[in-house]
Design a protein around this motif. Sequence first.
Motif, mmCIF file in Angstrom:
data_model
loop_
_atom_site.group_PDB
_atom_site.id
_atom_site.type_symbol
_atom_site.label_atom_id
_atom_site.label_comp_id
_atom_site.label_asym_id
_atom_site.label_seq_id
_atom_site.Cartn_x
_atom_site.Cartn_y
_atom_site.Cartn_z
ATOM 1 N N LEU A 83 1.008 -1.573 -0.194
ATOM 2 C CA LEU A 83 -0.457 0.123 -0.203
ATOM 3 C C LEU A 83 0.706 1.095 0.034
ATOM 4 C CD1 LEU A 83 -2.607 -0.994 2.486
ATOM 5 C CD2 LEU A 83 -2.847 -1.490 -0.149
ATOM 6 N N ASP A 94 -0.937 -4.592 2.856
ATOM 7 C CA ASP A 94 -2.132 -4.985 3.230
ATOM 8 C C ASP A 94 -2.636 -6.502 3.585
ATOM 9 O OD1 ASP A 94 -4.983 -5.863 3.170
ATOM 10 O OD2 ASP A 94 -5.230 -5.472 1.192
ATOM 11 N N ALA A 100 -4.733 -3.731 7.380
ATOM 12 C CA ALA A 100 -2.825 -3.049 7.044
ATOM 13 C C ALA A 100 -2.107 -2.784 8.383
ATOM 14 C CB ALA A 100 -3.243 -1.417 6.517
ATOM 15 N N LYS A 203 -6.460 0.548 10.234
ATOM 16 C CA LYS A 203 -7.528 -0.144 9.025
ATOM 17 C C LYS A 203 -6.180 0.880 7.702
ATOM 18 C CE LYS A 203 -10.307 -2.054 11.356
ATOM 19 N NZ LYS A 203 -10.953 -4.000 10.438
ATOM 20 N N HIS A 204 -6.955 0.488 6.884
ATOM 21 C CA HIS A 204 -6.787 1.143 5.767
ATOM 22 C C HIS A 204 -6.924 2.170 4.934
ATOM 23 C CE1 HIS A 204 -6.777 -3.032 2.600
ATOM 24 N NE2 HIS A 204 -6.371 -2.800 3.925
ATOM 25 N N GLU A 205 -8.242 2.898 5.575
ATOM 26 C CA GLU A 205 -8.494 4.634 5.679
ATOM 27 C C GLU A 205 -7.818 4.953 6.415
ATOM 28 O OE1 GLU A 205 -11.404 2.136 7.756
ATOM 29 O OE2 GLU A 205 -9.987 1.845 6.422
#
Length: 753
Positions: A83, A94, A100, A203-205
């Motif tokens: 990522l 990820d 992540a 988290k990804h965000e």
Amino acid sequence: MSPLTPLDTVDHAAKTPDSPQPWAELGLKEDEYARIREILDRRPTGAELAMYSVMWSEHCSYKSSKVHLRQFGEKAPENDALLVGIGENAGVVDIGQGYAVTFKVESHNHPSYIEPYQGAATGIGGIVRDILAMGARPVAVMDPLRFGAADHPDTRRVLPGVVAGIGGYGNCLGLPNIGGEVVFDDCYQGNPLVNALCVGVMKHEDIHLAKASGTGNKVILYGARTGGDGIGGVSVLASETFDAEGPAKRPAVQVGDPFQEKLLIECTLELFAEDLVTGIQDLGGAGLSCATSELASAGSGGMRVELDTVPLRDSSLSPEEILMSESQERMCAVVEPGKVERFLEICEKWDVIATVIGEVTDGDRLEIFWHGERIVDVPPRTVAHEGPVYHRPIARPRWQDALVADDPAALARPANGEELREQVLRLVSSPNQASKTWITDQYDRYVLGNTVLSQPEDSGMIRVDEETNLGVAVATDGNGRYAKLDPYAGAQLALAEAYRNVAATGARPLAVTDCLNFGSAEDPGVMWQFSEACRGLADGCQQLGTPVTGGNVSLYNQTGDTAIHPTPVVGVLGVIDDVTRRTPMAFREEGQLLYLLGDTAGEFGGSAWAQVIHDHLGGVPPEVDLERERLLADILINASRDGMVDAAHDLSDGGLIQAVVESCLRGGRGARLVVPEGLDAFTLLFSESAGRAVVAVPRSEEVRFNDMCGARGLPATRVGVVDGDAIEVQGAFTLPLAEVRAAHERTLPELFG
């Protein structure tokens, strides 16, 4: 550094082009100073000179290594999990289920030699803030360490302080220390290697990057006050060799406060949770010089900073000293004006000092003011990202051929079973192969409650999600003796061992971080070692499909003319869907069958046996077969998932006997070993052929396990059984576990206890 009188403003610098400046004392070369003058079209102010000197240092600018590091990007394998790659504070991968993981390893070598406790402690603090700056909660640390001879008086000065610093800082932060290494070798006598790794989860965000965008956004410095400790710090210390007189420059070593860092972590995570941060950078090497120039360089505009608003511990600090200070536990954030009030409220809640020190501008300059006077006016990219790039001379050392020709095949081998028994005891009680519990017991390995595996397991493992049992495993490895014999192969062997260690626990290797520790960049032989190691690592990562996500280069690790062995330390991170299916290393069940996976040959170049028994280094290191490593990993991962093995341990330093001793002692069970046809007992026990592991297979799974290995073409040789309370090599010797345990566990307490 004393402030110039009168204040050396930009206008003053333009009017006094011939004023002498201490560029050489600050570590700049004459041509570098000339280039700064060319960039600015005038001489730099004292503050600008301070910024360029720390940001163009070897440690911060990678000026001697950039040309070789580029291939990590050029040869990067396709990997959908990546990522965030090289160039940010840390890489991000990820791992599924919306999670992540970010991880990175860095060095704090020189500061830890000068002031072992604070050097090591602030090494942990710095790498934790790198992970925090990505938006992640730090969840674990690791510490690959290397020291001089174990019985040398200076090792007794350095090692206890380093271990206490790592334990003291990490334990106070409440972060488990789940793995690492401890290696002793004469070559590290004047230059111990203190590398530190941190893992974070988000988290990804939640990913955050280091950039200052949005005209009018405020620049907020928060955390500890700025002091006189660490002026120049690692940016200067790590950019030159030590002289032969030993430790000096103590004021340059930073002083850590883990309780302040803990507050900073929780405060920052709450700031992230309320979406109050546009860009963020930790203050590590080069301090404010780095944070302001890198944020501005990576952003879309310029930046204006009021330096006199920076909270100080020492009111006598000059502007130059404030910019160069590497005082710890500080962060710099870019915040929209409408969110500043809430930002400051959260900082106050956590008792964290926060000050608006500037704002993002619509220009393309970094401007810094001192009581209204402009003392810095520079293009930020020239400070942060466009420093010198050197193509250093490279030459294979003249002594390399003689070293490789010194084949360990000529060394005397044990003549009978009794000599073999005696050499096994000497090996497993040697400082490098002995138990490290005297060190690791000083670390909290289980705080936070998510540690699944830790030292002395093949890799540390952390549970990421309590409901699904998703987890990650991390291992660090490096063998300077192999790399001294062949730096290309040595780097690949380090990668292969870390990859194998992760797979042995049941996790699938995903990505790499590295810490490249070498001698002086001005030695053509060292740069040959460095270039070969980079080439080997880049080629290896490409073949295994594991991209390098980031890392660190540490050069000038030498005292006088004596360089350390080339020591590329490689960290591999892997993901496991269910940590309850992990494979430990301990032999616990009597009657289980021991299988040796992989091919064993008479490979002793750089081996622990050659070092311990003969004090010998020569020949060629074990052959690397990365396709075999990939196959072995697949077998280990599938066998773990499907319940075909109850224990697994990779084979590396010390060979099969070292692995068997560790697994037997870990589980409290003995083993009976048989020598397979085509091998002799000596080669079976001590060879360090790569691409191998030993596994304990339940009898009920033997047929299924053999069928899987046979179908995939992986050699699997039955070499024994878990049995009794001794390690027996049939036809050679018997060693009671109690005797082995006493030999294995007494060494470090006797040296350092």
